[in-house]
Motif scaffolding. Sequence first.
Motif, mmCIF file in Angstrom:
data_model
loop_
_atom_site.group_PDB
_atom_site.id
_atom_site.type_symbol
_atom_site.label_atom_id
_atom_site.label_comp_id
_atom_site.label_asym_id
_atom_site.label_seq_id
_atom_site.Cartn_x
_atom_site.Cartn_y
_atom_site.Cartn_z
ATOM 1 N N ILE A 53 5.208 42.747 -30.139
ATOM 2 C CA ILE A 53 4.365 43.427 -31.122
ATOM 3 C C ILE A 53 2.978 43.628 -30.520
ATOM 4 O O ILE A 53 2.359 42.688 -30.030
ATOM 5 C CB ILE A 53 4.281 42.616 -32.438
ATOM 6 N N GLU A 54 2.531 44.864 -30.542
ATOM 7 C CA GLU A 54 1.227 45.245 -30.000
ATOM 8 C C GLU A 54 0.273 45.553 -31.159
ATOM 9 O O GLU A 54 0.722 45.751 -32.295
ATOM 10 C CB GLU A 54 1.375 46.479 -29.098
ATOM 11 N N PRO A 55 -1.027 45.616 -30.884
ATOM 12 C CA PRO A 55 -1.990 45.919 -31.953
ATOM 13 C C PRO A 55 -1.644 47.188 -32.733
ATOM 14 O O PRO A 55 -1.826 47.240 -33.952
ATOM 15 C CB PRO A 55 -3.322 46.056 -31.214
ATOM 16 N N HIS A 57 1.153 48.130 -33.666
ATOM 17 C CA HIS A 57 2.275 47.866 -34.564
ATOM 18 C C HIS A 57 1.884 47.069 -35.804
ATOM 19 O O HIS A 57 2.723 46.833 -36.665
ATOM 20 C CB HIS A 57 3.372 47.076 -33.823
ATOM 21 N N GLU A 58 0.623 46.630 -35.885
ATOM 22 C CA GLU A 58 0.219 45.737 -36.967
ATOM 23 C C GLU A 58 0.461 46.339 -38.351
ATOM 24 O O GLU A 58 0.961 45.655 -39.248
ATOM 25 C CB GLU A 58 -1.230 45.315 -36.806
ATOM 26 N N VAL A 61 4.268 46.248 -39.099
ATOM 27 C CA VAL A 61 4.752 44.903 -39.426
ATOM 28 C C VAL A 61 4.276 44.506 -40.819
ATOM 29 O O VAL A 61 5.047 43.945 -41.610
ATOM 30 C CB VAL A 61 4.327 43.883 -38.344
ATOM 31 N N GLY A 62 3.043 44.811 -41.158
ATOM 32 C CA GLY A 62 2.556 44.550 -42.516
ATOM 33 C C GLY A 62 3.360 45.308 -43.555
ATOM 34 O O GLY A 62 3.637 44.790 -44.645
#
Length: 122
Positions: A53-55, A57-58, A61-62
């Motif tokens: 997971i990279e920034p 993708h935040e 994911v949330g």
Amino acid sequence: MADTIFDKIINRDIKADIVYEDEQALAFRDINPQAPLHVLIIPKLRIATINDIEPEHEALVGHLFSIARKIARDEGVADDGYRVVMNCNEAGGQSVYHIHLHMLGGRMLGWPPFTDHPKSQG
């Protein structure tokens, strides 16, 4: 990279009991449920593990957690409580290398499946 079973479900090559879908994610009932309600929530973008997971993708994911909240309300388990779990790599219990949330509600049936670990105190 070969398709995972989740890619095949997203592409409708394999049938699933879908409970939620939008442009970014898909949620479907687990075929081997560990609780009365056991839904897998997956992003349509394949990210292999939590470690990948990279920034950027935040937000995605949330969004998966927002879907879990919606499903809990729709399925009537929000007030009683439910569990959301994401495993990472083989030792962490991950068997499909496409991140996914396990959303479990109702009386748990032996979850987590690790019988050689001490029970959590909460």
